[in-house]
Design an enzyme around this catalytic site. Structure first.
Site, mmCIF file in Angstrom:
data_model
loop_
_atom_site.group_PDB
_atom_site.id
_atom_site.type_symbol
_atom_site.label_atom_id
_atom_site.label_comp_id
_atom_site.label_asym_id
_atom_site.label_seq_id
_atom_site.Cartn_x
_atom_site.Cartn_y
_atom_site.Cartn_z
ATOM 1 N N ASP A 39 -1.108 -1.084 0.030
ATOM 2 C CA ASP A 39 -2.248 -2.178 0.471
ATOM 3 C C ASP A 39 -3.439 -1.383 1.075
ATOM 4 O O ASP A 39 -3.683 0.001 0.955
ATOM 5 C CB ASP A 39 -1.323 -2.431 1.933
ATOM 6 C CG ASP A 39 -0.009 -3.266 1.333
ATOM 7 O OD1 ASP A 39 0.424 -3.390 0.136
ATOM 8 O OD2 ASP A 39 0.878 -3.692 2.004
HETATM 9 N N1 URA Z 1 5.308 -1.688 1.706
HETATM 10 C C1 URA Z 1 3.888 -2.138 1.945
HETATM 11 O O1 URA Z 1 4.478 -2.849 3.089
HETATM 12 N N2 URA Z 1 3.043 -1.555 2.028
HETATM 13 C C2 URA Z 1 2.420 -0.271 1.313
HETATM 14 O O2 URA Z 1 1.159 -0.313 1.005
HETATM 15 C C3 URA Z 1 3.298 -0.066 0.441
HETATM 16 C C4 URA Z 1 4.732 -0.239 1.178
#
Ligand code: URA
Length: 237
Positions: free
Chosen positions: A105
């Protein structure tokens, strides 16, 4: 290096050797502007111009594998409609174009594998391969033992139950705690959604490991090339 043109074509992913021979016999292949008439004709991909159906064949780029420490505030796509910084900007110094395998993310930092090896990238992301991903998660408060066993055994999300995970508390403070979580799946926002499901919001998220790969001495924004041994191990996974 001089090589048979059908071999050069096959290595460049243009056609199988047999198809390449057919293309040559059909007069569709030129060498420095002249139609190739014999199957045994040799050429040097570095110096000669070989065209198939009028399109120049270029040397395939060497397979390249790097790990990047993605900082927070970067998207893992090549282009962002909102104009935010992308990891591609951090990979500009890699001599060939490599692409991130999977996603983190925008506000997640940590290890991301980047390669131009499409086969490996595809296999790596297939759920059946169950590549372990290790995260350090900072949450508000301290999850109860009951909540932690739910995370470990599987928790219901809107896209189904999660697979068993390894979860341990690594640090506790008054207002927050840090947990190490190892999952084998890679669903969208999975860690955040798992914690939301036990009523805890994720304050910070960092991916520290992917299979046997770890961030080591990398700093946010830095990348390093994998060693030959690491590439061999990756392919064996
Ligand atoms: N899980 C999440 O919530 N975000 C990420 O970026 C990776 C795994």
């Amino acid at each position: 290096m001089l090589e048979r043109i059908q071999k050069i074509m096959a290595q460049g992913g243009i056609a199988s050797r047999r198809e390449a021979e057919r293309l040559i016999l059909d007069g569709r292949v030129t060498l420095n502007g002249k139609v190739v008439e014999e199957l045994g004709t040799k050429a040097d991909i570095e110096k000669d111009y070989i065209k198939v159906n009028g399109k120049l064949i270029t040397r395939p780029e060497p397979k390249t594998y790097v790990i990047l420490f993605k900082p927070r505030g970067y998207v893992t796509t090549s282009k962002d409609p909102e104009g935010r910084p992308t990891v591609m900007e951090l990979l500009e110094k890699v001599k060939v174009r490599v692409f991130p395998v999977g996603r983190l993310d925008y506000d997640t930092e940590g290890l991301i594998l980047c390669t131009n090896d499409g086969d490996l990238a595809h296999r790596f992301q297939h759920p059946s391969h169950e590549i372990p991903k290790t995260y350090l998660v900072k949450v508000d408060g301290v999850p109860t033992p009951d909540a932690i066993s739910k995370l470990r055994n599987g928790i219901k999300l809107k896209d189904g139950m999660t697979a068993p995970a390894r979860v341990k508390i690594v640090r506790k403070a008054e207002a927050n705690s840090w947990l190490e979580v190892i999952i084998h799946e890679g669903r969208n926002r999975q860690i955040k959604r798992m914690f939301e499901a036990i009523g805890r919001s994720v304050i910070k998220l960092k991916r520290e490991g992917l299979a046997f790969l770890t961030l080591g001495d990398l700093k946010p924004g830095e990348f390093r090339h994998l060693t030959a041994e690491e590439i061999r191990k990756l392919k064996e996974l």
